[in-house]
Design an enzyme around this catalytic site. Structure first.
Site, short mmCIF file in Angstrom:
data_model
loop_
_atom_site.label_atom_id
_atom_site.label_comp_id
_atom_site.label_asym_id
_atom_site.label_seq_id
_atom_site.Cartn_x
_atom_site.Cartn_y
_atom_site.Cartn_z
N TYR A 156 0.84 -1.22 0.00
CA TYR A 156 0.00 0.00 0.00
C TYR A 156 0.87 1.27 0.00
O TYR A 156 0.63 2.20 -0.77
CB TYR A 156 -0.91 -0.05 1.22
CG TYR A 156 -1.88 1.10 1.36
CD1 TYR A 156 -3.04 1.15 0.60
CD2 TYR A 156 -1.64 2.13 2.27
CE1 TYR A 156 -3.95 2.20 0.74
CE2 TYR A 156 -2.54 3.18 2.42
CZ TYR A 156 -3.69 3.21 1.66
OH TYR A 156 -4.57 4.25 1.81
N THR A 159 2.37 2.04 -3.27
CA THR A 159 1.45 2.65 -4.24
C THR A 159 1.21 4.12 -3.92
O THR A 159 1.06 4.94 -4.82
CB THR A 159 0.08 1.93 -4.29
OG1 THR A 159 -0.61 2.06 -3.04
CG2 THR A 159 0.22 0.48 -4.66
N LYS A 160 1.16 4.44 -2.64
CA LYS A 160 0.85 5.83 -2.28
C LYS A 160 2.08 6.73 -2.49
O LYS A 160 1.94 7.89 -2.89
CB LYS A 160 0.32 5.91 -0.85
CG LYS A 160 -1.03 5.17 -0.67
CD LYS A 160 -2.10 5.68 -1.63
CE LYS A 160 -3.45 5.02 -1.43
NZ LYS A 160 -4.49 5.53 -2.35
#
Ligand code: NAD
Length: 248
Positions: A156, A159-160
């Protein structure tokens, strides 16, 4: 006349949470709203019904943003419905948490597919129309975790962090075409995404957040509303934190 009258906003993953609040915010600012959903047809149509009652033109369109052909179909249908897409909010996102040593390639790929390839697919399909119009707003939902990292979220957080770099790059590429590209980076917000976070973690988050609590989806949506509006005309390539001061 409201600030976004005559503009159309496409919000991905808008049936609930931050996306849903953003749909209300942009609708209240006068925009036509395209509510993209993956599975929650009922919630998306109920949202559109509420917006329509407020005088907002709204359509709900199903698509899994991680699949290029479905993302393209979504953009085509949205454009057919309203003539153009002026504002794109890349909001759809998922978490699949595991410590890195236990993280399978499957959940790595799954999270990258939605959170990073999703915005690629949608933005790629939307951008030519914005270039032609000479005006556009692309707003990417990042996260504080993309700025700090987080235990159990290598997929996560990657991706951020990636969406922040994507935002800055695209901002440079399209600035002279009248299009701004920004990211909003929420801290911990009360949505379905965080509802199963253990109370001990929520208490810890509150304790390290100067404002002393988690945020609400409408507090993120309000910032998206500003970034989408003509008032933000000199703002591009930025990451706007909405995190209660948790990271500064
Ligand atoms: P949420 O789980 O309530 O909403 C996410 C939405 O995305 C859901 O409606 C879901 O159906 C949709 N979605 C998931 N996969 C999809 C796909 N393949 N195609 C289309 N739609 C899809 O979560 P939220 O908190 O509202 O999150 C919204 C965004 O904000 C996400 O990008 C998330 O990473 C980001 N964010 C949330 C928080 C938080 O604390 N809640 C913090 C920082 C960033």
């Amino acid at each position: 006349m409201a600030e976004l009258t005559g503009k159309t906003a496409l919000i991905t993953g808008a049936a609930r949470g931050i996306g849903r609040s953003t749909a209300f915010e942009l609708g209240e600012l006068g925009a036509n709203v395209v509510v993209n959903y993956q599975q929650s047809k009922e919630a998306a149509e109920e949202l559109c019904g509420q917006l329509t009652k407020k005088g907002v033109k709204c359509v709900a369109i199903k698509a899994d943003v991680s699949r290029e052909e479905l993302a393209e179909k979504l953009v085509k249908e949205a454009t057919e419905a309203f003539g153009a897409i002026d504002i794109l909010v890349n909001n759809a996102g998922i978490t699949r948490d595991r410590s890195f040593l236990k993280m399978s390639r499957e959940i790595w790929d799954e999270v990258l597919g939605v959170n990073l390839t999703g915005p690629f697919n949608i933005t790629h399909a939307v951008l030519p129309g914005m270039v032609q119009a000479g005006w556009g707003r692309v707003i990417n939902m990042a996260s504080v975790v993309g700025q700090t990292g987080n235990f159990g979220q290598a997929n996560y957080a990657a991706t951020k962090g990636g969406i922040i770099a994507f935002t800055m790059t695209l901002a440079r590429e399209v600035a002279r075409k009248g299009i701004t590209v920004n990211a909003v980076a929420p801290g911990y917000i009360e949505t379905d995404m965080t509802k199963d976070v253990p109370d001990s973690v929520k208490e810890h988050v509150a304790s390290i957040t100067p404002l002393g609590r988690m945020g609400k989806p409408e507090e993120v949506a309000a910032v998206v509303g500003f970034v989408a509006s003509p008032k933000s005309s000199y703002l591009t390539g930025q990451v706007i934190p909405v995190n209660g001061g948790m990271y500064m």
